[in-house]
Design a protein around this motif. Structure first.
Motif, PDB file in Angstrom:
ATOM      1  N   SER A  48       0.847  -1.194   0.000  1.00  0.00           N
ATOM      2  CA  SER A  48       0.000   0.000   0.000  1.00  0.00           C
ATOM      3  C   SER A  48       0.884   1.247   0.000  1.00  0.00           C
ATOM      4  O   SER A  48       1.076   1.884   1.044  1.00  0.00           O
ATOM      5  CB  SER A  48      -0.924  -0.007   1.226  1.00  0.00           C
ATOM      6  N   GLY A  49       1.442   1.583  -1.145  1.00  0.00           N
ATOM      7  CA  GLY A  49       2.339   2.716  -1.202  1.00  0.00           C
ATOM      8  C   GLY A  49       2.665   3.096  -2.636  1.00  0.00           C
ATOM      9  O   GLY A  49       2.329   2.387  -3.589  1.00  0.00           O
ATOM     10  N   LEU A  50       3.328   4.238  -2.759  1.00  0.00           N
ATOM     11  CA  LEU A  50       3.733   4.762  -4.057  1.00  0.00           C
ATOM     12  C   LEU A  50       5.169   4.371  -4.350  1.00  0.00           C
ATOM     13  O   LEU A  50       6.052   4.536  -3.505  1.00  0.00           O
ATOM     14  CB  LEU A  50       3.607   6.296  -4.055  1.00  0.00           C
ATOM     15  N   HIS A  51       5.397   3.856  -5.564  1.00  0.00           N
ATOM     16  CA  HIS A  51       6.738   3.486  -6.014  1.00  0.00           C
ATOM     17  C   HIS A  51       6.985   4.199  -7.338  1.00  0.00           C
ATOM     18  O   HIS A  51       6.153   4.145  -8.246  1.00  0.00           O
ATOM     19  CB  HIS A  51       6.859   1.970  -6.171  1.00  0.00           C
ATOM     20  N   GLN A  52       8.131   4.845  -7.447  1.00  0.00           N
ATOM     21  CA  GLN A  52       8.455   5.645  -8.623  1.00  0.00           C
ATOM     22  C   GLN A  52       9.529   4.946  -9.449  1.00  0.00           C
ATOM     23  O   GLN A  52      10.579   4.579  -8.927  1.00  0.00           O
ATOM     24  CB  GLN A  52       8.937   7.031  -8.188  1.00  0.00           C
ATOM     25  N   ILE A  53       9.242   4.750 -10.735  1.00  0.00           N
ATOM     26  CA  ILE A  53      10.172   4.094 -11.658  1.00  0.00           C
ATOM     27  C   ILE A  53      10.494   5.078 -12.768  1.00  0.00           C
ATOM     28  O   ILE A  53       9.599   5.585 -13.451  1.00  0.00           O
ATOM     29  CB  ILE A  53       9.572   2.809 -12.249  1.00  0.00           C
ATOM     30  N   GLU A  54      11.776   5.344 -12.967  1.00  0.00           N
ATOM     31  CA  GLU A  54      12.217   6.261 -14.008  1.00  0.00           C
ATOM     32  C   GLU A  54      13.024   5.499 -15.052  1.00  0.00           C
ATOM     33  O   GLU A  54      13.559   4.418 -14.777  1.00  0.00           O
ATOM     34  CB  GLU A  54      13.060   7.381 -13.413  1.00  0.00           C
ATOM     35  N   GLY A  55      13.097   6.075 -16.233  1.00  0.00           N
ATOM     36  CA  GLY A  55      13.864   5.460 -17.308  1.00  0.00           C
ATOM     37  C   GLY A  55      14.059   6.438 -18.439  1.00  0.00           C
ATOM     38  O   GLY A  55      13.370   7.459 -18.523  1.00  0.00           O
ATOM     39  N   PRO A  56      14.997   6.154 -19.331  1.00  0.00           N
ATOM     40  CA  PRO A  56      15.235   7.055 -20.472  1.00  0.00           C
ATOM     41  C   PRO A  56      14.095   6.999 -21.476  1.00  0.00           C
ATOM     42  O   PRO A  56      13.418   5.979 -21.625  1.00  0.00           O
ATOM     43  CB  PRO A  56      16.534   6.519 -21.072  1.00  0.00           C
ATOM     44  N   ALA A  57      13.866   8.096 -22.156  1.00  0.00           N
ATOM     45  CA  ALA A  57      12.832   8.147 -23.181  1.00  0.00           C
ATOM     46  C   ALA A  57      13.147   7.150 -24.290  1.00  0.00           C
ATOM     47  O   ALA A  57      14.301   6.972 -24.675  1.00  0.00           O
ATOM     48  CB  ALA A  57      12.731   9.559 -23.749  1.00  0.00           C
ATOM     49  N   GLY A  58      12.115   6.478 -24.784  1.00  0.00           N
ATOM     50  CA  GLY A  58      12.294   5.527 -25.865  1.00  0.00           C
ATOM     51  C   GLY A  58      12.775   4.163 -25.434  1.00  0.00           C
ATOM     52  O   GLY A  58      13.098   3.323 -26.272  1.00  0.00           O
ATOM     53  N   ASP A  59      12.824   3.902 -24.120  1.00  0.00           N
ATOM     54  CA  ASP A  59      13.317   2.625 -23.595  1.00  0.00           C
ATOM     55  C   ASP A  59      12.168   1.937 -22.874  1.00  0.00           C
ATOM     56  O   ASP A  59      11.584   2.499 -21.942  1.00  0.00           O
ATOM     57  CB  ASP A  59      14.482   2.876 -22.641  1.00  0.00           C
ATOM     58  N   ALA A  60      11.840   0.704 -23.292  1.00  0.00           N
ATOM     59  CA  ALA A  60      10.707  -0.017 -22.716  1.00  0.00           C
ATOM     60  C   ALA A  60      11.069  -0.798 -21.461  1.00  0.00           C
ATOM     61  O   ALA A  60      10.199  -1.439 -20.873  1.00  0.00           O
ATOM     62  CB  ALA A  60      10.134  -0.979 -23.758  1.00  0.00           C
ATOM     63  N   ALA A  61      12.328  -0.748 -21.020  1.00  0.00           N
ATOM     64  CA  ALA A  61      12.736  -1.554 -19.864  1.00  0.00           C
ATOM     65  C   ALA A  61      11.983  -1.153 -18.601  1.00  0.00           C
ATOM     66  O   ALA A  61      11.585  -1.998 -17.802  1.00  0.00           O
ATOM     67  CB  ALA A  61      14.243  -1.423 -19.645  1.00  0.00           C
ATOM     68  N   ALA A  62      11.776   0.154 -18.399  1.00  0.00           N
ATOM     69  CA  ALA A  62      11.067   0.611 -17.209  1.00  0.00           C
ATOM     70  C   ALA A  62       9.620   0.134 -17.211  1.00  0.00           C
ATOM     71  O   ALA A  62       9.065  -0.226 -16.164  1.00  0.00           O
ATOM     72  CB  ALA A  62      11.130   2.134 -17.105  1.00  0.00           C
ATOM     73  N   PRO A  70      -0.982  12.462 -22.950  1.00  0.00           N
ATOM     74  CA  PRO A  70      -0.695  12.475 -24.389  1.00  0.00           C
ATOM     75  C   PRO A  70       0.765  12.141 -24.685  1.00  0.00           C
ATOM     76  O   PRO A  70       1.681  12.587 -24.016  1.00  0.00           O
ATOM     77  CB  PRO A  70      -1.024  13.918 -24.791  1.00  0.00           C
ATOM     78  N   GLY A  71       0.967  11.324 -25.689  1.00  0.00           N
ATOM     79  CA  GLY A  71       2.313  10.917 -26.069  1.00  0.00           C
ATOM     80  C   GLY A  71       2.237   9.737 -27.015  1.00  0.00           C
ATOM     81  O   GLY A  71       1.209   9.087 -27.159  1.00  0.00           O
ATOM     82  N   SER A  72       3.343   9.431 -27.631  1.00  0.00           N
ATOM     83  CA  SER A  72       3.379   8.346 -28.609  1.00  0.00           C
ATOM     84  C   SER A  72       3.564   7.014 -27.922  1.00  0.00           C
ATOM     85  O   SER A  72       4.381   6.861 -27.023  1.00  0.00           O
ATOM     86  CB  SER A  72       4.527   8.582 -29.602  1.00  0.00           C
ATOM     87  N   LEU A  73       2.811   6.006 -28.342  1.00  0.00           N
ATOM     88  CA  LEU A  73       2.928   4.673 -27.767  1.00  0.00           C
ATOM     89  C   LEU A  73       4.225   3.985 -28.170  1.00  0.00           C
ATOM     90  O   LEU A  73       4.621   2.998 -27.557  1.00  0.00           O
ATOM     91  CB  LEU A  73       1.739   3.804 -28.200  1.00  0.00           C
ATOM     92  N   ASP A  74       4.902   4.482 -29.213  1.00  0.00           N
ATOM     93  CA  ASP A  74       6.119   3.805 -29.666  1.00  0.00           C
ATOM     94  C   ASP A  74       7.377   4.415 -29.048  1.00  0.00           C
ATOM     95  O   ASP A  74       8.474   4.220 -29.553  1.00  0.00           O
ATOM     96  CB  ASP A  74       6.225   3.832 -31.189  1.00  0.00           C
ATOM     97  N   SER A  75       7.247   5.144 -27.929  1.00  0.00           N
ATOM     98  CA  SER A  75       8.408   5.740 -27.266  1.00  0.00           C
ATOM     99  C   SER A  75       8.782   4.979 -26.000  1.00  0.00           C
ATOM    100  O   SER A  75       9.313   5.546 -25.062  1.00  0.00           O
ATOM    101  CB  SER A  75       8.115   7.202 -26.927  1.00  0.00           C
ATOM    102  N   GLY A  76       8.491   3.679 -25.972  1.00  0.00           N
ATOM    103  CA  GLY A  76       8.828   2.881 -24.797  1.00  0.00           C
ATOM    104  C   GLY A  76       7.641   2.605 -23.909  1.00  0.00           C
ATOM    105  O   GLY A  76       7.765   1.923 -22.906  1.00  0.00           O
ATOM    106  N   ARG A  77       6.495   3.106 -24.269  1.00  0.00           N
ATOM    107  CA  ARG A  77       5.310   2.908 -23.454  1.00  0.00           C
ATOM    108  C   ARG A  77       4.628   1.584 -23.785  1.00  0.00           C
ATOM    109  O   ARG A  77       4.916   0.941 -24.784  1.00  0.00           O
ATOM    110  CB  ARG A  77       4.324   4.066 -23.645  1.00  0.00           C
ATOM    111  N   LEU A  78       3.695   1.234 -22.908  1.00  0.00           N
ATOM    112  CA  LEU A  78       2.966  -0.016 -23.090  1.00  0.00           C
ATOM    113  C   LEU A  78       2.092   0.050 -24.334  1.00  0.00           C
ATOM    114  O   LEU A  78       1.432   1.057 -24.595  1.00  0.00           O
ATOM    115  CB  LEU A  78       2.090  -0.282 -21.862  1.00  0.00           C
ATOM    116  N   TYR A  79       2.111  -1.037 -25.105  1.00  0.00           N
ATOM    117  CA  TYR A  79       1.241  -1.158 -26.272  1.00  0.00           C
ATOM    118  C   TYR A  79       0.172  -2.191 -25.922  1.00  0.00           C
ATOM    119  O   TYR A  79       0.435  -3.398 -25.926  1.00  0.00           O
ATOM    120  CB  TYR A  79       2.044  -1.602 -27.488  1.00  0.00           C
ATOM    121  N   PRO A  80      -1.054  -1.755 -25.572  1.00  0.00           N
ATOM    122  CA  PRO A  80      -2.063  -2.667 -25.022  1.00  0.00           C
ATOM    123  C   PRO A  80      -2.342  -3.911 -25.855  1.00  0.00           C
ATOM    124  O   PRO A  80      -2.462  -5.006 -25.302  1.00  0.00           O
ATOM    125  CB  PRO A  80      -3.306  -1.773 -24.900  1.00  0.00           C
TER     126      PRO A  80
END
Length: 236
Positions: A47-61, A88-98
Motif C-alpha cells: 500500500s504505497g507509491l513506487h516511482q520508476i524512471e527510465g530514459p525516453a524511448g526505452d521499454a525496460a522501465a 498524451p504521447g506516442s505509444l512507440d516511445s517505450g510505453r505499453l502497447y495494449p
C-alpha cells in the motif's frame, strides 16, 4: 412519504455506497511483497507509491513496472482491476502497447488516456482512494512534493499498489526528495536490463543486472491463406 423518510432513505443509500467503496479490512499498513531479482529479493510496501524512471524511448522501465505489479499481486491481489493511466504521447516511445499484452493481463486492465498530466494525477489519486483497484500504474511526469504526498496517502487509504512511471528521467542526476516508498531507475543494456534502487524506505541503495533469456521462442503462424491450421515456427 414525508421529508424525514426521504432523508432516512438517502442516508441508507449513502451508507451502502460508502460500504461498497470502503477499503478491505487490513489492506493498509505494513503489508509487504517480495520483489525478486533472480536469487535476490527485497520487501516493498504494497500500500504505497513506487516511482520508476527510465530514459525516453526505452521499454525496460515499463517491463519492470509490469513485473512489480505481477509479483505484488501474487501475494496481495484481491481480484480487482489494474488501471493504467497515460497522458498524451506516442505509444512507440517505450510505453505499453495494449494489444501486445497477453489475454489474461489485458482482461484485468483498464486503460485511461488523460488529456493532460493534471487530469492524469487527478484520476491517479481518485482511483487509489476508491479502493477499487489492485494496482494503478500512471505514465506521468514526476510530481511535486505535495502531489506525491497526496498519492502516497491515497495508496495507503485505498490499500493499493501505486506505480508512477516516468520515462524521461536522468539516470545520473542526484535524486531529489520524494515521498515514494521506493524510487528506481531502469534502463536497457546489452543482453538485459540494468536496475538501480535510488532510495527506498528501510532499504539500502543497490544495483542489479538482469540477463535476458535468449532461448528460442515458438511462433504460431498460418501456413497459407487457404489453410488456417497453425504450425509452430522457431524464431531465430
Amino acid at each position: 412519504m414525508d421529508q424525514s423518510e426521504r432523508f432516512q432513505r438517502a442516508r441508507d443509500a449513502l451508507r451502502q455506497v460508502e460500504a461498497q467503496w470502503r477499503p478491505d479490512a487490513g489492506v493498509a499498513g505494513g503489508r509487504l511483497f517480495s520483489l525478486s531479482f533472480g536469487q535476490d529479493a527485497i520487501g516493498l510496501p504494497w500500500s504505497g507509491l513506487h516511482q520508476i524512471e527510465g530514459p525516453a524511448g526505452d521499454a525496460a522501465a515499463t517491463g519492470f513496472a509490469l513485473t512489480m505489479v505481477r509479483q505484488g499481486m501474487q501475494r496481495h491481489g484481491r481480484g480487482k482491476p489494474v488501471f493504467w493511466i497515460t497522458a498524451p504521447g506516442s505509444l512507440d516511445s517505450g510505453r505499453l502497447y495494449p494489444p501486445a499484452l497477453q489475454q489474461d493481463q489485458a482482461a484485468r486492465m483498464i486503460f485511461i488516456d488523460a488529456p493532460r498530466p493534471r487530469e492524469g494525477f487527478w484520476a491517479f489519486e481518485e482511483i487509489l482512494r476508491s479502493a477499487q483497484a489492485d494496482a494503478v500504474i500512471a505514465e506521468l511526469p514526476p510530481p511535486d512534493t505535495v502531489a506525491g504526498r497526496r498519492l502516497q496517502l491515497a495508496a495507503e487509504e485505498g490499500g493499493s499498489l501505486a506505480i508512477l512511471l516516468s520515462l524521461a528521467g536522468i539516470g545520473g542526476a542526484a535524486a531529489p526528495p520524494t515521498p515514494a516508498r521506493s524510487r528506481w531507475y531502469v534502463a536497457s543494456r546489452p543482453g538485459g536490463t540494468a536496475v538501480r534502487l535510488i532510495r527506498g524506505q528501510g532499504l539500502c541503495p543497490g544495483e542489479w543486472r538482469i540477463d535476458h533469456d535468449d532461448a528460442p521462442v515458438s511462433l504460431y503462424l498460418a501456413a497459407t491463406v487457404g489453410d488456417r491450421s497453425l504450425h509452430p515456427q522457431t524464431a531465430a
